[in-house]
Design a protein around this motif. Structure first.
Motif, PDB file in Angstrom:
ATOM      1  N   GLU A  82      -5.527  41.221  35.475  1.00 26.87           N
ATOM      2  CA  GLU A  82      -4.203  41.749  35.186  1.00 26.87           C
ATOM      3  C   GLU A  82      -4.306  43.243  34.916  1.00 26.87           C
ATOM      4  O   GLU A  82      -5.185  43.699  34.174  1.00 26.87           O
ATOM      5  N   ARG A  84      -2.114  46.548  33.500  1.00 30.79           N
ATOM      6  CA  ARG A  84      -0.927  46.793  32.686  1.00 30.79           C
ATOM      7  C   ARG A  84      -0.765  48.280  32.384  1.00 30.79           C
ATOM      8  O   ARG A  84      -1.737  48.953  32.032  1.00 30.79           O
ATOM      9  N   LEU A  86       0.644  51.003  29.687  1.00 31.25           N
ATOM     10  CA  LEU A  86       0.862  51.011  28.243  1.00 31.25           C
ATOM     11  C   LEU A  86       1.883  52.097  27.919  1.00 31.25           C
ATOM     12  O   LEU A  86       2.248  52.903  28.774  1.00 31.25           O
ATOM     13  N   GLU A 140      -0.396  47.324  21.728  1.00 28.63           N
ATOM     14  CA  GLU A 140       0.279  46.731  22.877  1.00 28.63           C
ATOM     15  C   GLU A 140      -0.713  46.013  23.779  1.00 28.63           C
ATOM     16  O   GLU A 140      -0.458  44.894  24.253  1.00 28.63           O
ATOM     17  N   ALA A 141      -1.858  46.654  24.026  1.00 25.09           N
ATOM     18  CA  ALA A 141      -2.878  46.053  24.879  1.00 25.09           C
ATOM     19  C   ALA A 141      -3.429  44.765  24.274  1.00 25.09           C
ATOM     20  O   ALA A 141      -3.545  43.735  24.952  1.00 25.09           O
ATOM     21  N   ALA A 144      -0.901  41.919  24.436  1.00 24.50           N
ATOM     22  CA  ALA A 144      -0.779  41.351  25.776  1.00 24.50           C
ATOM     23  C   ALA A 144      -1.967  40.458  26.107  1.00 24.50           C
ATOM     24  O   ALA A 144      -1.810  39.373  26.691  1.00 24.50           O
ATOM     25  N   ALA A 147      -1.693  37.217  24.064  1.00 22.37           N
ATOM     26  CA  ALA A 147      -0.636  36.341  24.564  1.00 22.37           C
ATOM     27  C   ALA A 147      -1.063  35.605  25.832  1.00 22.37           C
ATOM     28  O   ALA A 147      -0.676  34.455  26.058  1.00 22.37           O
ATOM     29  N   ALA A 148      -1.867  36.279  26.666  1.00 20.75           N
ATOM     30  CA  ALA A 148      -2.287  35.680  27.933  1.00 20.75           C
ATOM     31  C   ALA A 148      -3.563  34.855  27.811  1.00 20.75           C
ATOM     32  O   ALA A 148      -3.896  34.083  28.720  1.00 20.75           O
ATOM     33  N   CYS A 242       3.649  45.761  17.237  1.00 19.10           N
ATOM     34  CA  CYS A 242       4.173  46.022  18.585  1.00 19.10           C
ATOM     35  C   CYS A 242       5.582  46.603  18.510  1.00 19.10           C
ATOM     36  O   CYS A 242       6.002  47.352  19.382  1.00 19.10           O
TER      37      CYS A 242
END
Length: 245
Positions: A82, A84, A86, A140-141, A144, A147-148, A242
Motif C-alpha cells: 500500500e 499512502r 501523508l 497518520e501513518a 493507517a 487499521a490495515a 489523528c
C-alpha cells in the motif's frame, strides 16, 4: 545454504541521497544477510527488480525520488503493498517533491510459524517543517498501518527527520502502544551536523538491536534493525492524535 529459522528478522533502512547510494545495496544485503531493505530517496525510474537475493515488493510511482521495499522470498511471503500520501507540509505544497511518503507491505514470516507482520518505509517532511507536522504525519501513518494490519505486528523504519525533542515523540507513541527504537550511533553526519534522523517504530515486535552501519555514498547512514514478532494485544486506534493536536 538455507537461512537459520531461529534467527531474527534483519531489516535495513537507508536514505539513498537522491539515489547516489543505490550501488551499495547488493553488498549491504550480502554482508548483513538482510531479509528486507526499506529505502528512501530512491530513483524510482532506475530501480532493479532484484538486489542480490531480495526482490522488489513495491515502490512509489508519483515522485521520482521516492520509497521502495525489497524482501527475501525465502523468508517472507508478500501479501500486497500500500502506498499512502501523508499530511502535506508547506514544503510539499510549494515544491511537490513527495506525494507518497509511506510504503507498507504485509508479509507472512515463513521462518516464524507464518507470523503476520507489516514492514513499512517512511520519509517524513524535511526540517523546514515543524516537529508538529512530522508528528501528524507519523501518527497518520501508524494509524493507517494499524487499521490495515488486523492485529498483526508492524515495523516502520525510515527517515523521520526528527533529531530534536525525540523523547517527546517517544512518550507520545508509547502512550499509544508503540515502541520507538534509536540506533547506537547518529544516522546523519554532514560537516559539523549530526543526529538520529533514521530509526524504528514498532508494535508487537521484540527489537533485539538497532545498529548504525558505516557511511558511504549517502549523507545518511544505513540502519540495521534485528527484530522478532511476538504475541501482543493491539492497542486502540489513535483517534485523538489523528484528529490533531
Amino acid at each position: 545454504m538455507g537461512l537459520d529459522k531461529g534467527r531474527a528478522l534483519r531489516t535495513i533502512s537507508y536514505n539513498l541521497h537522491e539515489g547516489r547510494a543505490t550501488v551499495e545495496l547488493a553488498a549491504l544485503a550480502s554482508a548483513h544477510e538482510v531479509d528486507a531493505l526499506c529505502l528512501q530517496e530512491c530513483d524510482t525510474r532506475r530501480l532493479p527488480e532484484t538486489v542480490g537475493p531480495l526482490v522488489l515488493a513495491g515502490a512509489t510511482q508519483r515522485n521520482r525520488l521516492g520509497l521502495a521495499l525489497y524482501y527475501r522470498p525465502e523468508r517472507l511471503h508478500a501479501h500486497g503493498h500500500e502506498l499512502r500520501p501523508l499530511r502535506r507540509s508547506m514544503h510539499d505544497r510549494f515544491l511537490s517533491p513527495a506525494h507518497e511518503r509511506l510504503l507498507a507491505v504485509r508479509f507472512e514470516d515463513l521462518h516464524d510459524d507464518g507470523a503476520l507482520l507489516t514492514l513499512a518505509s517512511i520519509h517524513t517532511a524535511p526540517l523546514s517543517a515543524t516537529n508538529a507536522m512530522r508528528r501528524h504525519q507519523i501518527t497518520e501513518a501508524l494509524g493507517a498501518i494499524r487499521a490495515a494490519a488486523h492485529g498483526s505486528s508492524a515495523l516502520v523504519v525510515g527517515d523521520f527527520n526528527y533529531p530534536w525533542f525525540a523523547s517527546s515523540l517517544t512518550r507520545r507513541l508509547s502512550d499509544q502502544g508503540f515502541q520507538v527504537s534509536h540506533s547506537d550511533l547518529p544516522t546523519y553526519v554532514r560537516k559539523r551536523f549530526r543526529g538520529h534522523f533514521d530509526f524504528a517504530i514498532s508494535e508487537g515486535m521484540e527489537i533485539e538491536s538497532v545498529r548504525t552501519l558505516e557511511q558511504a555514498g549517502s549523507d545518511h547512514l544505513p540502519v540495521l534493525v534485528q527484530s522478532r514478532v511476538r504475541a501482543f494485544v493491539p492497542a486502540r486506534l489513535m483517534d485523538r492524535d489523528c484528529a490533531g493536536g
